[in-house]
Design an enzyme around this catalytic site. Structure first.
Site, short mmCIF file in Angstrom:
data_model
loop_
_atom_site.label_atom_id
_atom_site.label_comp_id
_atom_site.label_asym_id
_atom_site.label_seq_id
_atom_site.Cartn_x
_atom_site.Cartn_y
_atom_site.Cartn_z
N ASP A 66 -11.30 -0.69 13.81
CA ASP A 66 -11.89 -0.72 12.46
C ASP A 66 -13.34 -0.25 12.44
OD1 ASP A 66 -9.44 -1.73 11.45
OD2 ASP A 66 -10.02 -3.77 11.93
N HIS A 121 -8.37 -1.37 5.35
CA HIS A 121 -8.68 -2.65 5.97
C HIS A 121 -9.15 -3.64 4.89
CE1 HIS A 121 -9.85 -5.44 9.09
NE2 HIS A 121 -10.96 -5.64 8.42
N ASN A 127 0.84 -1.22 0.00
CA ASN A 127 0.00 0.00 0.00
C ASN A 127 0.87 1.26 0.00
OD1 ASN A 127 -3.02 -0.42 0.07
ND2 ASN A 127 -2.34 -1.96 1.55
N MET A 140 -0.14 -3.04 12.07
CA MET A 140 -0.87 -4.07 12.80
C MET A 140 -0.91 -3.81 14.31
SD MET A 140 -1.91 -5.56 10.25
CE MET A 140 -2.37 -7.25 9.96
C1 GAR Z 1 -3.26 -5.02 3.76
O1 GAR Z 1 -4.12 -6.00 3.21
C2 GAR Z 1 -4.00 -4.20 4.80
O2 GAR Z 1 -5.33 -3.94 4.48
C3 GAR Z 1 -3.90 -5.12 5.98
O3 GAR Z 1 -2.59 -5.62 5.94
C4 GAR Z 1 -2.16 -5.67 4.59
C5 GAR Z 1 -0.86 -4.92 4.48
O4 GAR Z 1 -0.31 -5.04 3.21
N1 GAR Z 1 -4.19 -4.44 7.21
C6 GAR Z 1 -4.86 -4.99 8.21
O5 GAR Z 1 -5.26 -6.12 8.20
C7 GAR Z 1 -5.08 -4.07 9.39
N2 GAR Z 1 -6.04 -4.65 10.27
P1 GAR Z 1 0.90 -4.13 2.76
O6 GAR Z 1 1.91 -4.10 3.90
O7 GAR Z 1 1.44 -4.84 1.56
O8 GAR Z 1 0.35 -2.75 2.43
#
Ligand code: GAR
Length: 211
Positions: A149, A113, A18, A94
């Site tokens: 969330d 999320h 992201n 997280m």
């Molecule tokens: C993403 O899918 C984000 O939505 C999730 O972790 C992943 C991180 O991906 N976040 C959660 O689950 C928060 N509760 P990334 O590090 O490749 O962006």
């Protein structure tokens, strides 16, 4: 009224795709923003490499070094202020954040999320959606409030659940939509098109004006 380029502070814990999408949107001039600092609670997070590759300042703040969530968040706020951040993005961060962070950046802490909230909050959105048997999953971009969330929703994008999907396959397709939804939501904020209304009764609501 347009806010002008957003001064972003991005909080991460993991791979940082992201974060990469934010960089990509800025470079493509689809997002009027600059990433001022990337903060990770994990030293080994690959997201930090992505930031370093672009010369963006990084900072590791290990939550285990703090007596509690508030003290951890206070240190995060200090670093964000140090870098003159105006908008905070939780991009795969997280940790549960507290009012210490939220109140320091009112309506300017944004989370992405991997589920269609209010269904499946927490850490295993795609797996829970699959286990429940939903036929449509997706992602949510929302302002962060004191709950987990639960904050006002800015944008959502849906993904069909395919026969034979496992959690990893579904999560990967949801992630693609996150990479679209998050930069778009941030750009709407930058353009001053996002308004949060707090009615006397009921939940706060976000209105996103179209261009
Ligand atoms: C993403 O899918 C984000 O939505 C999730 O972790 C992943 C991180 O991906 N976040 C959660 O689950 C928060 N509760 P990334 O590090 O490749 O962006």
């Amino acid at each position: 009224m347009s806010e002008g380029p957003l001064a972003l502070g991005v909080l991460v814990s993991g791979g940082g795709t992201n974060l990469e999408a934010i960089f990509g949107a800025i470079e493509a001039r689809e997002l009027s923003a600059a990433v001022r600092v990337v903060i990770s609670n994990k030293a080994g997070a690959y997201a930090l490499e992505r930031a370093r590759a672009r010369g963006v300042p990084t900072c590791v703040i290990d939550h285990r070094a703090f007596a509690g969530r508030e003290a951890f968040d206070a240190e995060i706020v200090r670093v964000l202020r140090d870098h003159a951040v105006s908008c905070v993005v939780l991009a795969g961060f997280m940790r549960i954040v507290t009012s210490v962070l939220i109140d320091a950046f009112p309506d300017r802490v944004v989370n992405v999320h991997p589920a269609l909230l209010p269904s499946f909050p927490g850490v295993h959105g795609p797996a829970q959606a699959l286990a429940y048997g939903v036929k449509v999953a997706g992602c949510t971009v929302h302002f962060v409030d004191a709950g987990v969330d639960t904050g006002p929703i800015i944008a959502q994008r849906a993904v069909d659940v395919a026969e034979g999907d496992d959690a990893a396959a579904l999560a990967a397709r949801i992630l693609v939509e996150e990479h679209r939804a998050l930069p778009q939501a941030l750009q709407a904020i930058a353009e001053g098109r996002v308004r949060v209304d707090r009615p006397a009764e009921g939940r706060p609501r976000v209105t996103v004006r179209s261009r």
